[in-house]
Enzyme design. Structure first.
Site, PDB file in Angstrom:
ATOM      1  N   GLY A   1     -25.355 -53.347  24.271  1.00 31.04           N
ATOM      2  CA  GLY A   1     -26.765 -53.093  24.301  1.00 31.04           C
ATOM      3  C   GLY A   1     -27.374 -51.835  24.276  1.00 31.04           C
TER       4      GLY A   1
ATOM      5  N   THR B   1     -23.940 -44.144  26.606  1.00 34.03           N
ATOM      6  CA  THR B   1     -23.026 -45.001  26.342  1.00 34.03           C
ATOM      7  C   THR B   1     -22.148 -45.370  27.621  1.00 34.03           C
ATOM      8  OG1 THR B   1     -20.656 -45.417  25.106  1.00 34.03           O
ATOM      9  CG2 THR B   1     -21.177 -43.047  26.037  1.00 34.03           C
ATOM     10  N   GLY B   2     -21.822 -46.683  27.680  1.00 32.58           N
ATOM     11  CA  GLY B   2     -21.001 -46.915  28.859  1.00 32.58           C
ATOM     12  C   GLY B   2     -21.466 -46.882  30.445  1.00 32.58           C
TER      13      GLY B   2
ATOM     14  N   THR C   1     -25.571 -43.572  23.367  1.00 34.54           N
ATOM     15  CA  THR C   1     -24.762 -44.531  22.870  1.00 34.54           C
ATOM     16  C   THR C   1     -24.004 -44.544  21.735  1.00 34.54           C
ATOM     17  OG1 THR C   1     -24.786 -47.006  21.994  1.00 34.54           O
ATOM     18  CG2 THR C   1     -26.867 -45.587  22.155  1.00 34.54           C
ATOM     19  N   SER C   2     -22.927 -44.937  21.297  1.00 37.51           N
ATOM     20  CA  SER C   2     -22.258 -44.922  19.992  1.00 37.51           C
ATOM     21  C   SER C   2     -23.015 -45.573  18.983  1.00 37.51           C
ATOM     22  CB  SER C   2     -20.851 -45.424  19.953  1.00 37.51           C
ATOM     23  OG  SER C   2     -20.750 -46.932  20.592  1.00 37.51           O
ATOM     24  N   GLU C   3     -23.965 -46.497  19.318  1.00 41.84           N
ATOM     25  CA  GLU C   3     -24.828 -47.167  18.227  1.00 41.84           C
ATOM     26  C   GLU C   3     -25.993 -46.192  17.799  1.00 41.84           C
ATOM     27  OE1 GLU C   3     -23.871 -49.470  16.613  1.00 41.84           O
ATOM     28  OE2 GLU C   3     -23.175 -51.198  18.276  1.00 41.84           O
TER      29      GLU C   3
ATOM     30  N   HIS D   1     -21.959 -59.592  15.228  1.00 45.49           N
ATOM     31  CA  HIS D   1     -22.422 -58.561  16.349  1.00 45.49           C
ATOM     32  C   HIS D   1     -23.368 -58.846  17.424  1.00 45.49           C
ATOM     33  CE1 HIS D   1     -22.066 -54.467  17.616  1.00 45.49           C
ATOM     34  NE2 HIS D   1     -23.382 -54.241  17.320  1.00 45.49           N
TER      35      HIS D   1
END
Length: 211
Positions: free
Chosen positions: A27, A42-43, A71-73, A155
């Site tokens: 998310g 991220t994380g 975030t990597s997204e 996903h």
């Protein structure tokens, strides 16, 4: 740097965490103003985010503020803002029922739930795209021409809105609807409305959301 927008991202992140719709690994939430995007890191556990942890990036993805890496997204969020100019907030998450549909590549449809038909019509499934890359939204772009919520194949789900709160409201509603329809199937045979009633509610949707 807009502190109010940062606080909006924090509020949405913590609300979605309380509802078990996001976690440290799944998310991400963002909002955009001009050429600046404010996005969750991220994380990190969404319940414990602070203002300084929200990453600030430009529309090319270059980080200009915040103490944590975005975030990597991030590419998915930046691409979403390019799809339609009215998008001011993006919420991506992995709610249980919507994600089950994503894994099965099964759209959410009904002919017996007026609120679903009038507000969303259908939650379509976009073809799989590798998470964390620009490919993830390729198949979803056509869907966003007529919808603010799309299931991402294998996903999760992505919702967009005029604000980040608007996107949050849509993803919360989408998960609640999908959960209700699942239990309706478990209970027995859901009762469909007449074709006339279905057309009535679909017309409400088309008049509000068709672009």
């Amino acid at each position: 740097m807009d502190r109010e927008l940062i606080r909006q991202v924090l509020t949405v992140a913590k609300r979605l965490d309380e509802k078990n719709l996001v976690n440290a690994y799944e998310g991400n939430i963002s909002t955009k103003s001009g050429d600046t995007v404010y996005i969750t890191p991220t994380g990190k556990n969404k319940a414990f985010l602070t203002e300084d942890m929200i990453a600030v990036v430009d529309d090319k993805g270059n980080q200009t503020g915040g103490s944590c890496k975005p975030t990597s997204e991030l590419p998915m969020h930046l691409q979403a803002y390019e799809i339609r100019k009215d998008i001011g907030g993006v919420v991506h998450c992995h709610p249980t029922f919507l994600t089950a549909h994503a894994i099965c590549n099964r759209p959410v449809v009904t002919k017996g739930y007026p609120e679903m038909m009038a507000n969303f019509k259908v939650f379509e499934v976009a073809p799989y795209g590798r998470p964390g890359t620009g490919d993830i939204l390729k198949g979803a772009i056509p869907v966003f021409a007529h919808s603010d919520v799309v299931i991402l194949g294998n996903h999760g789900v992505l919702a967009v809105g005029k604000t980040v709160e608007d996107a949050m409201n849509k993803v919360e509603a989408a998960e609640a609807i999908t959960k209700a329809l699942y239990y309706a199937d478990v209970l027995g045979s859901p009762l469909d409305l007449s074709a006339e009633e279905c057309d009535y509610f679909y017309h409400i949707y088309d008049s509000k959301y068709s672009r």
